[in-house]
Design a protein around this motif. Structure first.
Motif, short mmCIF file in Angstrom:
data_model
loop_
_atom_site.label_atom_id
_atom_site.label_comp_id
_atom_site.label_asym_id
_atom_site.label_seq_id
_atom_site.Cartn_x
_atom_site.Cartn_y
_atom_site.Cartn_z
N LEU A 1 0.84 -1.20 0.00
CA LEU A 1 0.00 0.00 0.00
C LEU A 1 0.88 1.25 0.00
O LEU A 1 2.06 1.19 0.34
CB LEU A 1 -0.90 0.02 1.25
CG LEU A 1 -2.23 -0.70 1.07
CD1 LEU A 1 -2.08 -2.14 1.49
CD2 LEU A 1 -3.31 -0.03 1.88
N ARG A 2 0.26 2.38 -0.35
CA ARG A 2 1.00 3.65 -0.33
C ARG A 2 0.75 4.37 1.00
O ARG A 2 -0.39 4.45 1.47
CB ARG A 2 0.51 4.56 -1.46
CG ARG A 2 0.73 3.97 -2.83
CD ARG A 2 0.38 4.94 -3.95
NE ARG A 2 0.20 4.20 -5.19
CZ ARG A 2 1.18 3.79 -5.98
NH1 ARG A 2 2.43 4.10 -5.68
NH2 ARG A 2 0.93 3.10 -7.08
N GLY A 3 1.82 4.90 1.59
CA GLY A 3 1.66 5.54 2.89
C GLY A 3 2.51 6.78 3.06
O GLY A 3 3.63 6.86 2.56
N CYS A 4 1.94 7.76 3.75
CA CYS A 4 2.69 8.94 4.18
C CYS A 4 2.81 8.81 5.70
O CYS A 4 1.80 8.88 6.41
CB CYS A 4 1.95 10.22 3.78
SG CYS A 4 2.84 11.71 4.26
N LEU A 5 4.03 8.62 6.20
CA LEU A 5 4.24 8.28 7.60
C LEU A 5 4.80 9.46 8.39
O LEU A 5 5.50 10.31 7.85
CB LEU A 5 5.21 7.10 7.74
CG LEU A 5 4.99 5.88 6.84
CD1 LEU A 5 5.89 4.73 7.28
CD2 LEU A 5 3.55 5.44 6.84
N CYS A 6 4.53 9.45 9.69
CA CYS A 6 5.15 10.42 10.59
C CYS A 6 5.11 9.88 12.01
O CYS A 6 4.30 9.00 12.32
CB CYS A 6 4.47 11.79 10.51
SG CYS A 6 2.80 11.82 11.18
N PHE A 7 5.98 10.41 12.85
CA PHE A 7 6.03 10.01 14.26
C PHE A 7 5.54 11.20 15.10
O PHE A 7 5.98 12.34 14.90
CB PHE A 7 7.48 9.66 14.64
CG PHE A 7 7.61 9.11 16.04
CD1 PHE A 7 7.56 7.75 16.27
CD2 PHE A 7 7.76 9.96 17.13
CE1 PHE A 7 7.65 7.24 17.56
CE2 PHE A 7 7.86 9.47 18.42
CZ PHE A 7 7.81 8.10 18.64
N GLU A 8 4.67 10.91 16.07
CA GLU A 8 4.04 11.97 16.86
C GLU A 8 5.02 12.57 17.89
O GLU A 8 5.40 11.90 18.84
CB GLU A 8 2.82 11.40 17.58
CG GLU A 8 2.16 12.35 18.51
CD GLU A 8 0.98 11.71 19.23
OE1 GLU A 8 -0.01 11.38 18.58
OE2 GLU A 8 1.07 11.55 20.46
N VAL A 9 5.39 13.82 17.69
CA VAL A 9 6.25 14.52 18.65
C VAL A 9 5.37 15.14 19.73
O VAL A 9 4.32 15.73 19.43
CB VAL A 9 7.05 15.63 17.94
CG1 VAL A 9 7.85 16.45 18.94
CG2 VAL A 9 7.97 15.03 16.88
N THR A 10 5.80 15.00 21.00
CA THR A 10 5.04 15.55 22.12
C THR A 10 5.97 15.80 23.30
O THR A 10 7.00 15.15 23.42
CB THR A 10 3.90 14.57 22.54
OG1 THR A 10 3.23 15.09 23.68
CG2 THR A 10 4.42 13.18 22.88
N ASP A 11 5.56 16.73 24.17
CA ASP A 11 6.31 16.96 25.42
C ASP A 11 5.69 16.19 26.58
O ASP A 11 6.07 16.43 27.73
CB ASP A 11 6.32 18.47 25.75
CG ASP A 11 7.38 19.21 24.94
OD1 ASP A 11 8.52 18.69 24.86
OD2 ASP A 11 7.08 20.28 24.39
N ARG A 12 4.77 15.26 26.30
CA ARG A 12 4.11 14.52 27.39
C ARG A 12 5.10 13.77 28.26
O ARG A 12 4.84 13.52 29.43
CB ARG A 12 3.13 13.48 26.81
CG ARG A 12 1.92 14.03 26.15
CD ARG A 12 0.81 13.00 26.05
NE ARG A 12 1.14 11.81 25.29
CZ ARG A 12 0.97 11.67 23.97
NH1 ARG A 12 0.52 12.68 23.25
NH2 ARG A 12 1.26 10.53 23.38
N HIS A 13 6.23 13.37 27.70
CA HIS A 13 7.19 12.55 28.45
C HIS A 13 8.51 13.28 28.67
O HIS A 13 9.55 12.64 28.84
CB HIS A 13 7.41 11.22 27.72
CG HIS A 13 6.13 10.52 27.42
ND1 HIS A 13 5.43 9.82 28.39
CD2 HIS A 13 5.37 10.48 26.29
CE1 HIS A 13 4.31 9.36 27.85
NE2 HIS A 13 4.25 9.75 26.59
N GLY A 14 8.45 14.61 28.62
CA GLY A 14 9.65 15.40 28.90
C GLY A 14 10.41 15.77 27.64
O GLY A 14 10.17 15.22 26.57
#
Ligand SMILES: [Zn+2]
Length: 463
Positions: A169-182
């Motif tokens: 399949l075709r995909g546009c991927l990303c990783f969720e950046v957050t300050d929840r864990h410092g």
């Protein structure tokens, strides 16, 4: 279908891809910005692309001897696009959450922010495989995934990318950046996006099936420094951000209290908005926010089923469309398909406005088909989401023999009240046949599902 010599075989010995073939007998719906419905149509596929299509009496002379595949009793469409989803949510199916969840904030804290911390690399890979198999069965061939696994950031996008390659399949991927864990974990998140984008850059910015963005959770879990570093990295790789915006009241309140701005204003001032940014939800936005979105060209992706499930409200679809915002449709991991999402958008708009006119068929078409394709074209080098000469042969057949006249002008009526419930029989991506008779041809689904159950059981024990 005749099997030419040297053709790749599926697990069942069926042909999976042929360099050239003709699809005949079906009803063709091209979608795209100028939809056409062609009865008794043909599609000629060559080297993974659509060489020609039209009325079956007009098959080009040099294609007439090609192997043929009948789509009798079926509607041929381009593969659907899901513009915002979370493959990692797969293992939540059937899982017990003991603490009550009485608000959107509690749903995040007690379900999703606990689940994402328990994921291992294997969990991430199998969650993606199972969800992608579901996508194929529902006719989705291109999707935008938003991944979160704060305890397992490094190479998690590679595990997902590998699942996309296996499933084709075709995909546009990303990783969720957050300050929840410092701050350190936030930097790891930016680094994971950067690492994946760097690898894509070494291949010219994207692979045949895969591309990437900078993933951000939401304004209320992103401090000024992390937001600024992430946007800088996105700029460096010439990609946009994929972020949740004003999904629940928590995000709106937090932004007003800390920054004296709406979420959209904060993102504008941080330099996060442009044609390559995707803003999911936008439920609680103001008329002036809509003006900003229109001016910057950012895309807004609606997720009505998820919004109803979380009881957060409804995005102002009419107002966004009227101001020229590129509004698309996603599922937010609620399920994989597009048809039920579109039915829900239609129903919730009528219900909440107390007006049976709700949202017109033209606008529903624009959101799910024209705009989702236009959004995908901002990220993928291939022209997905429409049947056109030179476009990749990402095609689906739905079992639907229209019981009333079907034409370009009434396609949406047939889609919402008939085709949406029809079984997706066959799926091709790039001319490769992946699904036939509703069954996956290239994956041992039983073994994959067994392994998924085993991993999910262990995750539930850790949850
Ligand atoms: Zn989401």
């Amino acid at each position: 279908m005749t099997v030419p010599r040297g053709t790749k075989k599926t697990r069942n010995g069926e042909p999976m891809e042929s360099p050239q073939f003709l699809i005949v007998d079906g009803t063709l719906v091209t979608l795209g910005s100028a939809n056409q419905v062609i009865h008794d149509a043909f599609v000629a596929v060559e080297s993974g692309k659509i060489r020609a299509f039209g009325d079956s009496r007009a098959v080009p002379a040099d294609c007439r001897e090609w192997p043929t595949l009948s789509a009798k009793g079926k509607v041929i469409l381009p593969g659907f696009i899901n513009a915002h989803t979370h493959l990692y949510s797969t293992f939540a199916r059937g899982m017990s959450v003991h603490d009550p969840m009485t608000s959107f904030g509690e749903i995040l804290e007690r379900l999703w922010w606990r689940l994402d911390q328990t994921l291992t690399t294997d969990d991430i890979h199998y969650s993606a495989l199972i969800a992608l198999a579901d996508c194929l069965r529902k006719g989705i061939t291109t999707l935008f995934d938003h991944h979160s696994s704060p305890r397992c950031p490094r190479s998690s996008l590679d595990s997902i990318a590998e699942a996309f390659r296996k499933m084709s399949l075709r995909g546009c991927l990303c990783f969720e950046v957050t300050d929840r864990h410092g701050p350190e974990a936030a930097l790891h998140g930016i680094e994971e996006n950067r690492r994946f984008l760097e690898a894509l850059n070494s291949k010219g910015g994207q692979e045949d099936l895969l591309t990437g963005m900078m993933g951000l959770h939401a304004s209320f879990t992103l401090g000024p420094e992390t937001l600024s570093l992430a946007i800088e990295a996105a700029r460096q790789y010439a990609v946009g951000v994929h972020i949740h915006v004003a999904e629940g009241p928590e995000d709106v309140r937090d932004c007003e209290e800390k920054y004296g701005k709406t979420v959209v204003e904060r993102l504008l001032h941080a330099g996060a908005l442009g044609p390559r940014s995707i803003l999911a939800h936008c439920v609680n936005i103001s008329p002036s926010d809509i003006g900003i979105l229109s001016d910057t060209g950012a895309s807004v992706v609606l997720n009505p089923q998820s919004n109803m499930n979380n009881a957060v409200g409804r995005a102002p679809a009419h107002e966004l469309l009227s101001r020229g915002v590129k509004v698309g449709l996603g599922s937010d991991g609620f399920n994989s398909g597009l048809a039920r999402e579109l039915q829900t958008l239609s129903l919730v708009t009528k219900h909440s406005l107390g007006d049976p006119r709700g949202i017109s068929f033209d606008r529903l078409y624009q959101i799910a088909f024209a705009n989702n394709a236009a959004i995908a074209r901002r990220f993928f080098r291939h022209s997905v989401g429409e049947i056109a000469e030179g476009a990749p042969a990402d095609l689906i057949f739905i079992n639907y023999d229209p019981p009333t006249p079907l034409s370009t002008s009434n396609f949406m009526g047939h889609f919402l009240f008939g085709m949406a419930e029809g079984q997706v029989d066959t799926v091709f991506v790039g001319g490769k046949k992946l699904l036939q008779g509703g069954k996956l041809l290239h994956i041992d689904e039983e073994a994959m599902t067994r392994k998924s159950r085993e991993l999910a059981g262990r995750l539930w024990d850790r949850f």
